[in-house]
Design a protein around this motif. Sequence first.
Motif, PDB file in Angstrom:
ATOM      1  N   THR A  14      36.173   2.474  19.982  1.00 17.77           N
ATOM      2  CA  THR A  14      36.117   1.078  19.552  1.00 17.77           C
ATOM      3  C   THR A  14      37.473   0.425  19.754  1.00 17.77           C
ATOM      4  OG1 THR A  14      34.413   1.563  17.902  1.00 17.77           O
ATOM      5  CG2 THR A  14      35.676  -0.475  17.611  1.00 17.77           C
ATOM      6  N   ILE A  15      37.466  -0.776  20.314  1.00 11.94           N
ATOM      7  CA  ILE A  15      38.699  -1.544  20.462  1.00 11.94           C
ATOM      8  C   ILE A  15      39.098  -2.062  19.082  1.00 11.94           C
ATOM      9  CG2 ILE A  15      39.768  -3.561  21.531  1.00 11.94           C
ATOM     10  CD1 ILE A  15      37.660  -3.275  23.790  1.00 11.94           C
ATOM     11  N   VAL A  16      40.314  -1.704  18.647  1.00 12.14           N
ATOM     12  CA  VAL A  16      40.750  -2.139  17.311  1.00 12.14           C
ATOM     13  C   VAL A  16      41.667  -3.355  17.385  1.00 12.14           C
ATOM     14  CG1 VAL A  16      40.461   0.131  16.286  1.00 12.14           C
ATOM     15  CG2 VAL A  16      42.669  -0.459  17.312  1.00 12.14           C
ATOM     16  N   GLU A  17      42.263  -3.601  18.563  1.00 16.50           N
ATOM     17  CA  GLU A  17      43.161  -4.748  18.709  1.00 16.50           C
ATOM     18  C   GLU A  17      43.383  -5.016  20.190  1.00 16.50           C
ATOM     19  OE1 GLU A  17      47.610  -6.229  17.138  1.00 16.50           O
ATOM     20  OE2 GLU A  17      46.932  -4.162  16.831  1.00 16.50           O
ATOM     21  N   THR A  18      43.570  -6.281  20.539  1.00 21.38           N
ATOM     22  CA  THR A  18      43.942  -6.633  21.909  1.00 21.38           C
ATOM     23  C   THR A  18      45.177  -7.526  21.868  1.00 21.38           C
ATOM     24  OG1 THR A  18      42.596  -8.650  22.020  1.00 21.38           O
ATOM     25  CG2 THR A  18      41.524  -6.575  22.654  1.00 21.38           C
ATOM     26  N   VAL A  19      45.949  -7.459  22.946  1.00 26.37           N
ATOM     27  CA  VAL A  19      47.139  -8.299  23.089  1.00 26.37           C
ATOM     28  C   VAL A  19      47.113  -8.913  24.481  1.00 26.37           C
ATOM     29  CG1 VAL A  19      49.660  -8.406  23.085  1.00 26.37           C
ATOM     30  CG2 VAL A  19      48.476  -6.808  21.552  1.00 26.37           C
ATOM     31  N   GLN A  20      47.152 -10.219  24.584  1.00 27.97           N
ATOM     32  CA  GLN A  20      47.232 -10.887  25.880  1.00 27.97           C
ATOM     33  C   GLN A  20      48.700 -10.901  26.298  1.00 27.97           C
ATOM     34  OE1 GLN A  20      44.202 -12.144  27.371  1.00 27.97           O
ATOM     35  NE2 GLN A  20      45.507 -12.023  29.194  1.00 27.97           N
ATOM     36  N   GLU A  21      49.070  -9.938  27.136  1.00 31.85           N
ATOM     37  CA  GLU A  21      50.474  -9.766  27.498  1.00 31.85           C
ATOM     38  C   GLU A  21      50.962 -10.875  28.435  1.00 31.85           C
ATOM     39  OE1 GLU A  21      52.202  -7.494  26.084  1.00 31.85           O
ATOM     40  OE2 GLU A  21      50.903  -5.804  25.573  1.00 31.85           O
ATOM     41  N   THR A  22      50.170 -11.145  29.463  1.00 34.65           N
ATOM     42  CA  THR A  22      50.475 -12.160  30.469  1.00 34.65           C
ATOM     43  C   THR A  22      49.155 -12.834  30.819  1.00 34.65           C
ATOM     44  OG1 THR A  22      50.060 -10.898  32.511  1.00 34.65           O
ATOM     45  CG2 THR A  22      52.190 -10.537  31.416  1.00 34.65           C
ATOM     46  N   PRO A  23      49.159 -13.867  31.656  1.00 35.22           N
ATOM     47  CA  PRO A  23      47.877 -14.482  32.022  1.00 35.22           C
ATOM     48  C   PRO A  23      46.866 -13.509  32.615  1.00 35.22           C
ATOM     49  CG  PRO A  23      49.677 -15.938  32.631  1.00 35.22           C
ATOM     50  CD  PRO A  23      50.314 -14.655  32.168  1.00 35.22           C
ATOM     51  N   ASN A  24      47.324 -12.418  33.245  1.00 33.55           N
ATOM     52  CA  ASN A  24      46.368 -11.489  33.864  1.00 33.55           C
ATOM     53  C   ASN A  24      46.535 -10.040  33.416  1.00 33.55           C
ATOM     54  OD1 ASN A  24      48.770 -10.996  35.219  1.00 33.55           O
ATOM     55  ND2 ASN A  24      47.803 -10.747  37.228  1.00 33.55           N
ATOM     56  N   ILE A  25      47.284  -9.788  32.332  1.00 31.03           N
ATOM     57  CA  ILE A  25      47.423  -8.441  31.784  1.00 31.03           C
ATOM     58  C   ILE A  25      47.043  -8.479  30.308  1.00 31.03           C
ATOM     59  CG2 ILE A  25      48.974  -6.525  31.246  1.00 31.03           C
ATOM     60  CD1 ILE A  25      50.713  -7.397  33.620  1.00 31.03           C
ATOM     61  N   LYS A  26      46.112  -7.607  29.942  1.00 29.82           N
ATOM     62  CA  LYS A  26      45.656  -7.538  28.558  1.00 29.82           C
ATOM     63  C   LYS A  26      45.769  -6.095  28.071  1.00 29.82           C
ATOM     64  CE  LYS A  26      41.751  -9.169  25.694  1.00 29.82           C
ATOM     65  NZ  LYS A  26      40.426  -9.845  25.741  1.00 29.82           N
ATOM     66  N   THR A  27      46.316  -5.926  26.886  1.00 31.75           N
ATOM     67  CA  THR A  27      46.473  -4.600  26.294  1.00 31.75           C
ATOM     68  C   THR A  27      45.336  -4.350  25.309  1.00 31.75           C
ATOM     69  OG1 THR A  27      48.861  -4.358  26.578  1.00 31.75           O
ATOM     70  CG2 THR A  27      47.888  -3.283  24.673  1.00 31.75           C
ATOM     71  N   PHE A  28      44.792  -3.114  25.373  1.00 28.24           N
ATOM     72  CA  PHE A  28      43.712  -2.693  24.484  1.00 28.24           C
ATOM     73  C   PHE A  28      44.188  -1.512  23.651  1.00 28.24           C
ATOM     74  CE2 PHE A  28      41.861  -4.730  28.133  1.00 28.24           C
ATOM     75  CZ  PHE A  28      40.862  -5.531  27.613  1.00 28.24           C
ATOM     76  N   ARG A  29      44.059  -1.622  22.349  1.00 27.56           N
ATOM     77  CA  ARG A  29      44.330  -0.511  21.444  1.00 27.56           C
ATOM     78  C   ARG A  29      42.987  -0.006  20.951  1.00 27.56           C
ATOM     79  NH1 ARG A  29      49.358  -3.896  18.789  1.00 27.56           N
ATOM     80  NH2 ARG A  29      50.802  -3.445  20.523  1.00 27.56           N
ATOM     81  N   VAL A  30      42.691   1.246  21.275  1.00 29.96           N
ATOM     82  CA  VAL A  30      41.358   1.777  21.030  1.00 29.96           C
ATOM     83  C   VAL A  30      41.442   3.031  20.161  1.00 29.96           C
ATOM     84  CG1 VAL A  30      40.657   0.861  23.281  1.00 29.96           C
ATOM     85  CG2 VAL A  30      41.199   3.288  23.060  1.00 29.96           C
ATOM     86  N   ARG A  31      40.366   3.288  19.448  1.00 26.60           N
ATOM     87  CA  ARG A  31      40.296   4.467  18.581  1.00 26.60           C
ATOM     88  C   ARG A  31      38.982   5.188  18.870  1.00 26.60           C
ATOM     89  NH1 ARG A  31      41.451   2.286  13.400  1.00 26.60           N
ATOM     90  NH2 ARG A  31      43.644   2.456  13.996  1.00 26.60           N
ATOM     91  N   LEU A  32      39.061   6.493  19.115  1.00 26.34           N
ATOM     92  CA  LEU A  32      37.856   7.281  19.344  1.00 26.34           C
ATOM     93  C   LEU A  32      36.980   7.225  18.089  1.00 26.34           C
ATOM     94  CD1 LEU A  32      39.349  10.434  21.129  1.00 26.34           C
ATOM     95  CD2 LEU A  32      38.459   8.329  22.158  1.00 26.34           C
ATOM     96  N   ASP A  33      35.673   7.059  18.291  1.00 24.51           N
ATOM     97  CA  ASP A  33      34.761   6.909  17.156  1.00 24.51           C
ATOM     98  C   ASP A  33      34.605   8.208  16.373  1.00 24.51           C
ATOM     99  OD1 ASP A  33      34.417   4.295  17.882  1.00 24.51           O
ATOM    100  OD2 ASP A  33      32.438   4.574  18.797  1.00 24.51           O
ATOM    101  N   SER A  34      34.635   9.338  17.063  1.00 21.15           N
ATOM    102  CA  SER A  34      34.438  10.625  16.409  1.00 21.15           C
ATOM    103  C   SER A  34      35.721  11.068  15.704  1.00 21.15           C
ATOM    104  CB  SER A  34      34.022  11.689  17.431  1.00 21.15           C
ATOM    105  OG  SER A  34      34.162  12.984  16.900  1.00 21.15           O
ATOM    106  N   GLU A  35      35.633  11.289  14.402  1.00 18.41           N
ATOM    107  CA  GLU A  35      36.811  11.747  13.656  1.00 18.41           C
ATOM    108  C   GLU A  35      37.280  13.103  14.150  1.00 18.41           C
ATOM    109  OE1 GLU A  35      38.273  12.558   9.029  1.00 18.41           O
ATOM    110  OE2 GLU A  35      36.229  11.847   9.462  1.00 18.41           O
ATOM    111  N   ALA A  36      36.341  13.982  14.487  1.00 22.46           N
ATOM    112  CA  ALA A  36      36.698  15.312  14.986  1.00 22.46           C
ATOM    113  C   ALA A  36      37.459  15.209  16.301  1.00 22.46           C
ATOM    114  CB  ALA A  36      35.441  16.164  15.141  1.00 22.46           C
ATOM    115  N   ARG A  37      37.007  14.335  17.187  1.00 22.44           N
ATOM    116  CA  ARG A  37      37.686  14.167  18.481  1.00 22.44           C
ATOM    117  C   ARG A  37      39.051  13.518  18.287  1.00 22.44           C
ATOM    118  NH1 ARG A  37      38.551  15.730  22.391  1.00 22.44           N
ATOM    119  NH2 ARG A  37      38.189  14.142  23.993  1.00 22.44           N
TER     120      ARG A  37
END
Length: 278
Positions: A14-37
């Motif tokens: 699941t994407i937990v946060e995004t950052v629009q770095e530049t007009p054409n670069i976007k950062t995605f902070r994601v977290r695996l859904d499975s706690e075990a993984r």
Amino acid sequence: MTSLPNPYLPDMATIVETVQETPNIKTFRVRLDSEARRKAFTFQPGQVGQLSVFGTGESTFVINSPPTRMDYLQFSVMRAGEVTAALHRLNAGDRIGVRAPLGNWFPYESMKGKDIVFIGGGIGMAPLRTLLLFMLDNRKDYGRIRLLYGARSPEDMAFKAELPEWLGRDDLETVLTIDREAPGWEHRVGLIPNVLREMAPPAGNAVAVTCGPPIMIKFTLQALKDLGFADGQIVTTLEKRMKCGVGLCGRCNIGEKYVCVDGPVFTYEQLKELPNEL
């Protein structure tokens, strides 16, 4: 006996946060859904992952958060095609697939005790970021650390929120540059290879780590050679047409090497041994 995850099947995340770095670069902070993984997941600085947009496809991006900071996995994506455009339409709360970690990593163990020179251009700062933060989190293991980061304009520089911290650290020497003058710009102006020559970092006990557009890399390599860096002292990372991520489809091969398996990290010495297909 615990079996390893199937490298052909993505983990749901699941994407937990995004950052629009530049007009054409976007950062995605994601977290695996499975706690075990999440608890079992490990990676090394420089390794990559495949992000899946279901119904569209998947593409390869470096994990640009360090393994010393595991609240989330960070990927920065330049919009350049169908999959990256689909990724850019996603926001916090959306779900994607993640196949990671894949590939090799920066030889940070052999860099211990050495001076490090980071040279990044544009989105090429993404793979450098993971190693830079890893080294800052293990600061006593490394010598003098310099960062030269450049872009065409201030608007094209990613990770703007972090630049003040990097500039203000006593244990990191940061130089920012843009290609040409811009209103309000207070840092260097000039092409990265030229600014690198002006900085003139000593090559004696140093390793240079560089990533950026091919034309930048070409002239940066020449500048490093002129400064006395040997081929084995120069490290770079490639993202050449990686598709399957496990060396099966053959799309990313260069001679007998597969970027997704044998790379994406290579020394310049290793690259010179490969066919001129880059």
